[in-house]
Design a protein around this motif. Structure first.
Motif, PDB file in Angstrom:
ATOM      1  N   UNK A 122      27.786   6.998 -19.519  1.00  0.00           N
ATOM      2  CA  UNK A 122      28.337   7.443 -20.804  1.00  0.00           C
ATOM      3  C   UNK A 122      29.853   7.539 -20.737  1.00  0.00           C
ATOM      4  N   UNK A 123      30.363   8.098 -19.653  1.00  0.00           N
ATOM      5  CA  UNK A 123      31.813   8.221 -19.484  1.00  0.00           C
ATOM      6  C   UNK A 123      32.475   6.841 -19.425  1.00  0.00           C
ATOM      7  N   UNK A 124      31.865   5.926 -18.697  1.00  0.00           N
ATOM      8  CA  UNK A 124      32.434   4.580 -18.571  1.00  0.00           C
ATOM      9  C   UNK A 124      32.453   3.857 -19.916  1.00  0.00           C
ATOM     10  N   UNK A 125      31.352   3.949 -20.657  1.00  0.00           N
ATOM     11  CA  UNK A 125      31.298   3.271 -21.955  1.00  0.00           C
ATOM     12  C   UNK A 125      32.302   3.881 -22.932  1.00  0.00           C
ATOM     13  N   UNK A 126      32.412   5.205 -22.941  1.00  0.00           N
ATOM     14  CA  UNK A 126      33.394   5.846 -23.830  1.00  0.00           C
ATOM     15  C   UNK A 126      34.810   5.416 -23.470  1.00  0.00           C
ATOM     16  N   UNK A 127      35.094   5.360 -22.187  1.00  0.00           N
ATOM     17  CA  UNK A 127      36.435   4.953 -21.743  1.00  0.00           C
ATOM     18  C   UNK A 127      36.750   3.530 -22.189  1.00  0.00           C
ATOM     19  N   UNK A 128      35.715   2.707 -22.346  1.00  0.00           N
ATOM     20  CA  UNK A 128      35.908   1.321 -22.787  1.00  0.00           C
ATOM     21  C   UNK A 128      35.959   1.201 -24.306  1.00  0.00           C
ATOM     22  N   UNK A 129      35.834   2.325 -25.014  1.00  0.00           N
ATOM     23  CA  UNK A 129      35.947   2.305 -26.474  1.00  0.00           C
ATOM     24  C   UNK A 129      34.624   2.253 -27.214  1.00  0.00           C
ATOM     25  N   UNK A 130      33.498   2.373 -26.514  1.00  0.00           N
ATOM     26  CA  UNK A 130      32.183   2.356 -27.148  1.00  0.00           C
ATOM     27  C   UNK A 130      31.763   3.782 -27.478  1.00  0.00           C
ATOM     28  N   UNK A 131      31.017   3.928 -28.567  1.00  0.00           N
ATOM     29  CA  UNK A 131      30.518   5.245 -28.962  1.00  0.00           C
ATOM     30  C   UNK A 131      29.025   5.136 -29.266  1.00  0.00           C
ATOM     31  N   UNK A 132      28.295   6.220 -29.032  1.00  0.00           N
ATOM     32  CA  UNK A 132      26.869   6.182 -29.363  1.00  0.00           C
ATOM     33  C   UNK A 132      26.675   6.125 -30.876  1.00  0.00           C
ATOM     34  N   UNK A 133      25.643   5.463 -31.278  1.00  0.00           N
ATOM     35  CA  UNK A 133      25.299   5.369 -32.696  1.00  0.00           C
ATOM     36  C   UNK A 133      23.981   6.115 -32.879  1.00  0.00           C
ATOM     37  N   UNK A 134      24.082   7.384 -33.172  1.00  0.00           N
ATOM     38  CA  UNK A 134      22.927   8.282 -33.147  1.00  0.00           C
ATOM     39  C   UNK A 134      21.902   8.024 -34.249  1.00  0.00           C
ATOM     40  N   UNK A 135      22.275   7.318 -35.298  1.00  0.00           N
ATOM     41  CA  UNK A 135      21.326   7.109 -36.389  1.00  0.00           C
ATOM     42  C   UNK A 135      20.339   5.971 -36.117  1.00  0.00           C
ATOM     43  N   UNK A 136      20.395   5.349 -34.932  1.00  0.00           N
ATOM     44  CA  UNK A 136      19.467   4.283 -34.573  1.00  0.00           C
ATOM     45  C   UNK A 136      18.634   4.727 -33.392  1.00  0.00           C
ATOM     46  N   UNK A 137      17.451   4.235 -33.302  1.00  0.00           N
ATOM     47  CA  UNK A 137      16.584   4.476 -32.167  1.00  0.00           C
ATOM     48  C   UNK A 137      16.004   3.119 -31.761  1.00  0.00           C
ATOM     49  N   UNK A 138      15.994   2.837 -30.500  1.00  0.00           N
ATOM     50  CA  UNK A 138      15.432   1.585 -29.999  1.00  0.00           C
ATOM     51  C   UNK A 138      13.906   1.691 -29.993  1.00  0.00           C
ATOM     52  N   UNK A 139      13.248   0.715 -30.570  1.00  0.00           N
ATOM     53  CA  UNK A 139      11.791   0.638 -30.565  1.00  0.00           C
ATOM     54  C   UNK A 139      11.416  -0.575 -29.732  1.00  0.00           C
ATOM     55  N   UNK A 140      10.429  -0.430 -28.883  1.00  0.00           N
ATOM     56  CA  UNK A 140      10.062  -1.535 -27.984  1.00  0.00           C
ATOM     57  C   UNK A 140       8.557  -1.771 -28.001  1.00  0.00           C
ATOM     58  N   UNK A 141       8.195  -2.997 -27.689  1.00  0.00           N
ATOM     59  CA  UNK A 141       6.805  -3.369 -27.501  1.00  0.00           C
ATOM     60  C   UNK A 141       6.759  -4.456 -26.444  1.00  0.00           C
ATOM     61  N   UNK A 142       6.265  -4.149 -25.251  1.00  0.00           N
ATOM     62  CA  UNK A 142       6.133  -5.178 -24.213  1.00  0.00           C
ATOM     63  C   UNK A 142       5.110  -6.238 -24.629  1.00  0.00           C
ATOM     64  N   UNK A 143       5.358  -7.479 -24.287  1.00  0.00           N
ATOM     65  CA  UNK A 143       4.441  -8.567 -24.554  1.00  0.00           C
ATOM     66  C   UNK A 143       3.677  -8.897 -23.280  1.00  0.00           C
ATOM     67  N   UNK A 144       2.410  -9.209 -23.397  1.00  0.00           N
ATOM     68  CA  UNK A 144       1.625  -9.579 -22.212  1.00  0.00           C
ATOM     69  C   UNK A 144       1.066  -8.348 -21.532  1.00  0.00           C
ATOM     70  N   UNK A 145       0.861  -8.487 -20.230  1.00  0.00           N
ATOM     71  CA  UNK A 145       0.216  -7.392 -19.464  1.00  0.00           C
ATOM     72  C   UNK A 145       1.104  -6.220 -19.391  1.00  0.00           C
TER      73      UNK A 145
END
Length: 145
Positions: A122-145
Protein backbone atom coordinates in the motif's frame (compact mmCIF):
# COMPACT_ATOMS: atom_id res chain seq x y z
CA UNK A 1 28.79 -0.76 -8.76
CA UNK A 2 25.84 -2.62 -10.26
CA UNK A 3 23.44 -1.39 -12.92
CA UNK A 4 19.62 -1.77 -12.98
CA UNK A 5 18.16 -2.76 -16.33
CA UNK A 6 14.50 -3.07 -17.28
CA UNK A 7 13.42 -5.43 -20.05
CA UNK A 8 10.57 -7.63 -21.23
CA UNK A 9 10.71 -11.26 -20.17
CA UNK A 10 11.38 -13.98 -22.72
CA UNK A 11 10.24 -17.62 -22.59
CA UNK A 12 13.70 -18.50 -21.25
CA UNK A 13 13.02 -16.38 -18.13
CA UNK A 14 9.82 -18.06 -16.99
CA UNK A 15 11.20 -20.65 -14.55
CA UNK A 16 13.35 -17.95 -12.95
CA UNK A 17 10.34 -15.65 -12.64
CA UNK A 18 8.17 -18.33 -11.04
CA UNK A 19 10.91 -19.14 -8.50
CA UNK A 20 11.40 -15.40 -7.87
CA UNK A 21 7.71 -14.89 -7.08
CA UNK A 22 7.92 -17.54 -4.34
CA UNK A 23 10.48 -15.34 -2.58
CA UNK A 24 9.42 -11.82 -3.51
CA UNK A 25 5.68 -11.81 -4.23
CA UNK A 26 2.98 -11.67 -1.59
CA UNK A 27 0.35 -14.36 -2.06
CA UNK A 28 -0.28 -16.59 -5.03
CA UNK A 29 -2.49 -16.57 -8.07
CA UNK A 30 -4.29 -19.30 -9.96
CA UNK A 31 -2.06 -18.40 -12.94
CA UNK A 32 1.26 -18.69 -11.07
CA UNK A 33 2.42 -21.70 -13.03
CA UNK A 34 4.48 -22.32 -16.14
CA UNK A 35 1.45 -22.71 -18.42
CA UNK A 36 -0.16 -19.49 -17.18
CA UNK A 37 2.96 -17.38 -17.59
CA UNK A 38 3.73 -18.97 -20.99
CA UNK A 39 0.26 -17.93 -22.19
CA UNK A 40 0.84 -14.39 -20.97
CA UNK A 41 4.21 -14.00 -22.71
CA UNK A 42 2.97 -15.82 -25.82
CA UNK A 43 -0.05 -13.55 -26.16
CA UNK A 44 1.67 -10.30 -25.17
CA UNK A 45 5.48 -10.56 -25.24
CA UNK A 46 5.99 -7.14 -23.60
CA UNK A 47 3.55 -7.58 -20.71
CA UNK A 48 5.91 -9.22 -18.21
CA UNK A 49 8.56 -6.66 -17.33
CA UNK A 50 11.71 -7.60 -15.42
CA UNK A 51 14.21 -5.57 -13.42
CA UNK A 52 17.70 -7.03 -13.38
CA UNK A 53 20.67 -5.90 -11.36
CA UNK A 54 23.81 -6.26 -13.46
CA UNK A 55 27.16 -6.45 -11.76
CA UNK A 56 30.38 -8.41 -11.61
CA UNK A 57 28.43 -11.61 -10.90
CA UNK A 58 26.19 -11.17 -13.95
CA UNK A 59 22.45 -10.44 -13.99
CA UNK A 60 20.18 -11.03 -11.00
CA UNK A 61 16.40 -10.76 -11.20
CA UNK A 62 15.34 -8.22 -8.56
CA UNK A 63 11.82 -7.22 -9.63
CA UNK A 64 8.83 -7.89 -11.85
CA UNK A 65 5.58 -6.32 -12.90
CA UNK A 66 2.90 -7.51 -15.30
CA UNK A 67 1.59 -4.61 -17.39
CA UNK A 68 -1.39 -6.05 -19.24
CA UNK A 69 -3.38 -3.95 -21.70
CA UNK A 70 -6.56 -5.35 -23.23
CA UNK A 71 -7.21 -2.37 -25.51
CA UNK A 72 -9.53 -0.85 -22.92
CA UNK A 73 -7.86 -1.00 -19.51
CA UNK A 74 -4.32 -1.01 -18.19
CA UNK A 75 -3.90 -3.70 -15.54
CA UNK A 76 -0.91 -4.05 -13.21
CA UNK A 77 -0.17 -7.31 -11.48
CA UNK A 78 2.74 -8.98 -9.75
CA UNK A 79 4.72 -5.89 -8.81
CA UNK A 80 7.32 -7.74 -6.77
CA UNK A 81 10.75 -6.63 -5.60
CA UNK A 82 13.22 -8.94 -3.91
CA UNK A 83 13.26 -8.16 -0.17
CA UNK A 84 16.99 -7.31 -0.24
CA UNK A 85 16.43 -4.76 -3.04
CA UNK A 86 13.39 -2.90 -1.72
CA UNK A 87 13.44 0.87 -1.20
CA UNK A 88 16.16 1.26 -3.86
CA UNK A 89 13.99 2.46 -6.76
CA UNK A 90 13.36 -0.94 -8.36
CA UNK A 91 9.58 -0.76 -8.01
CA UNK A 92 9.53 2.81 -9.28
CA UNK A 93 11.59 1.86 -12.33
CA UNK A 94 9.24 -1.04 -13.09
CA UNK A 95 6.14 1.13 -12.75
CA UNK A 96 7.66 3.82 -14.96
CA UNK A 97 8.32 1.19 -17.65
CA UNK A 98 4.78 -0.16 -17.31
CA UNK A 99 3.21 3.30 -17.49
CA UNK A 100 5.29 4.23 -20.54
CA UNK A 101 4.10 1.01 -22.21
CA UNK A 102 0.49 1.85 -21.44
CA UNK A 103 0.77 5.39 -22.80
CA UNK A 104 2.48 4.08 -25.95
CA UNK A 105 -0.46 1.67 -26.45
CA UNK A 106 -3.09 4.37 -25.88
CA UNK A 107 -3.95 3.54 -22.29
CA UNK A 108 -5.51 6.21 -20.11
CA UNK A 109 -5.43 4.91 -16.54
CA UNK A 110 -3.69 2.10 -14.74
CA UNK A 111 -5.28 -0.10 -12.15
CA UNK A 112 -3.39 -2.38 -9.80
CA UNK A 113 -4.32 -5.58 -8.03
CA UNK A 114 -3.06 -5.07 -4.47
CA UNK A 115 -3.78 -7.44 -1.61
CA UNK A 116 -5.77 -5.77 1.16
CA UNK A 117 -3.52 -7.23 3.86
CA UNK A 118 -0.24 -6.18 2.19
CA UNK A 119 0.42 -2.90 4.01
CA UNK A 120 3.97 -2.65 2.63
CA UNK A 121 2.56 -2.67 -0.89
CA UNK A 122 0.00 0.00 0.00
CA UNK A 123 2.81 2.40 0.88
CA UNK A 124 4.66 1.65 -2.36
CA UNK A 125 1.57 2.12 -4.53
CA UNK A 126 0.66 5.39 -2.79
CA UNK A 127 4.20 6.67 -3.24
CA UNK A 128 3.83 5.95 -6.97
CA UNK A 129 0.66 8.07 -7.14
CA UNK A 130 -1.96 5.28 -7.01
CA UNK A 131 -4.95 5.45 -4.68
CA UNK A 132 -7.47 2.82 -3.64
CA UNK A 133 -10.85 3.02 -5.29
CA UNK A 134 -13.13 1.92 -2.48
CA UNK A 135 -16.39 1.96 -4.45
CA UNK A 136 -15.34 -1.14 -6.46
CA UNK A 137 -15.01 -4.71 -5.35
CA UNK A 138 -13.27 -7.41 -7.37
CA UNK A 139 -15.52 -10.37 -8.17
CA UNK A 140 -13.92 -13.60 -9.34
CA UNK A 141 -14.92 -16.97 -10.70
CA UNK A 142 -12.25 -19.60 -11.40
CA UNK A 143 -12.73 -21.59 -14.60
CA UNK A 144 -12.16 -25.35 -14.66
CA UNK A 145 -11.17 -27.42 -11.65
Amino acid sequence: MSDLRIRAATPDDLDTVLAFWKTAAEGTSISDDRAGVERLVGRDPEALILAEQHGEQGAELVGTVIAGFDGWRCHLYRLAVHPQHRRQGVGSALLTAAEERFVRLGGRRGDAMVLTRNETAHHAWRAAGYTPEENWRRWVKPFGD
